[in-house]
Design an enzyme around this catalytic site. Sequence first.
Site, mmCIF file in Angstrom:
data_model
loop_
_atom_site.group_PDB
_atom_site.id
_atom_site.type_symbol
_atom_site.label_atom_id
_atom_site.label_comp_id
_atom_site.label_asym_id
_atom_site.label_seq_id
_atom_site.Cartn_x
_atom_site.Cartn_y
_atom_site.Cartn_z
ATOM 1 N N HIS A 59 0.764 -1.199 0.144
ATOM 2 C CA HIS A 59 0.041 0.154 0.244
ATOM 3 C C HIS A 59 0.732 0.985 0.322
ATOM 4 C CE1 HIS A 59 -3.362 2.270 0.448
ATOM 5 N NE2 HIS A 59 -3.092 3.308 1.466
ATOM 6 N N HIS B 254 -3.866 9.321 1.627
ATOM 7 C CA HIS B 254 -3.238 7.853 0.758
ATOM 8 C C HIS B 254 -4.897 8.008 -0.082
ATOM 9 C CE1 HIS B 254 -4.163 4.798 3.882
ATOM 10 N NE2 HIS B 254 -4.113 6.340 4.589
ATOM 11 N N CYS C 85 -3.580 3.264 -5.861
ATOM 12 C CA CYS C 85 -2.908 3.940 -4.534
ATOM 13 C C CYS C 85 -1.889 4.527 -4.851
ATOM 14 C CB CYS C 85 -2.968 2.872 -3.177
ATOM 15 S SG CYS C 85 -1.736 1.916 -3.023
#
Length: 274
Positions: free
Chosen positions: A31, A43, A155
């Site tokens: 991530h 994010h 992301c």
Amino acid sequence: MVGVLSNRVDREDVAAGDHIYSWRAAYIYAHHGIYVGDGMVIHFTRAAGHEIGTGTFLDKFLFSSSPSTVDGPPCQKCGHLIKPQGVIMSCLDCFLDGGNLYLFDYAVSPSFFLAKARGGTCTMAPSDAADLVIHRARHLLNNGFGMYSLFKNNCEDFAIYCKTELLVETSYSVGRSGQLASLTAAFSAVASSPLRFLTTSAGGLAIVTSSMYCMGRYVSDMGVRRDVMKVPVERIVEHWVDNVVAQGATQMEAATPGGSSELPKELAQKESVL
């Protein structure tokens, strides 16, 4: 520049404007986000508990790093900042979710890029100045980054855009994600390349497959691909709407007898707003 073997860093080594990431689910995926200072990270996530958003059984164990997915009381530092989905801000602890901290590397050499066998860790594209990166991340926090898409807008795509201001022009290609490019290259090398039939030896097959894998990763990197363009963050929504209008016109022209390019009513309304 971080090392070839690992991009892992300590917290004191991270500066505002850095692109950071943390591996999830036994290193299946990572991530990504932008560190903006004061222990906070901006994010992009699809929704609470569905950061990947495959729409399959994989979503049951590929979780988001949003603090809103954690059982118990909200984080005292960032719990009040969390939105249900989209571009969110959270503290570094919630972003890492118990994982280690890694630094995404920019402006690497081709040899260094290929030496990093796994994608999603570096790019040959140069990064802009930290103040510009933070400005883009905060602007998108307030205005959004469009619809989450595993293949075109995830992301890692968000973080790379904040660092470079680069967007992919063509609608048929994948986004900016090195993780996805790596997976696509691996699949193409093993399953799709006719060159694997040119050799019957194990060593020759390994060389051919690894060469195809490296080439697939290389041509997909933002630092060398031709289907990218600089889009200022203030114009990013307009850019996406223009793409929707263009795609709608193309679909209508293909579907309408005589090649009429009349836009659907909803697309025409979007165009008139701009």
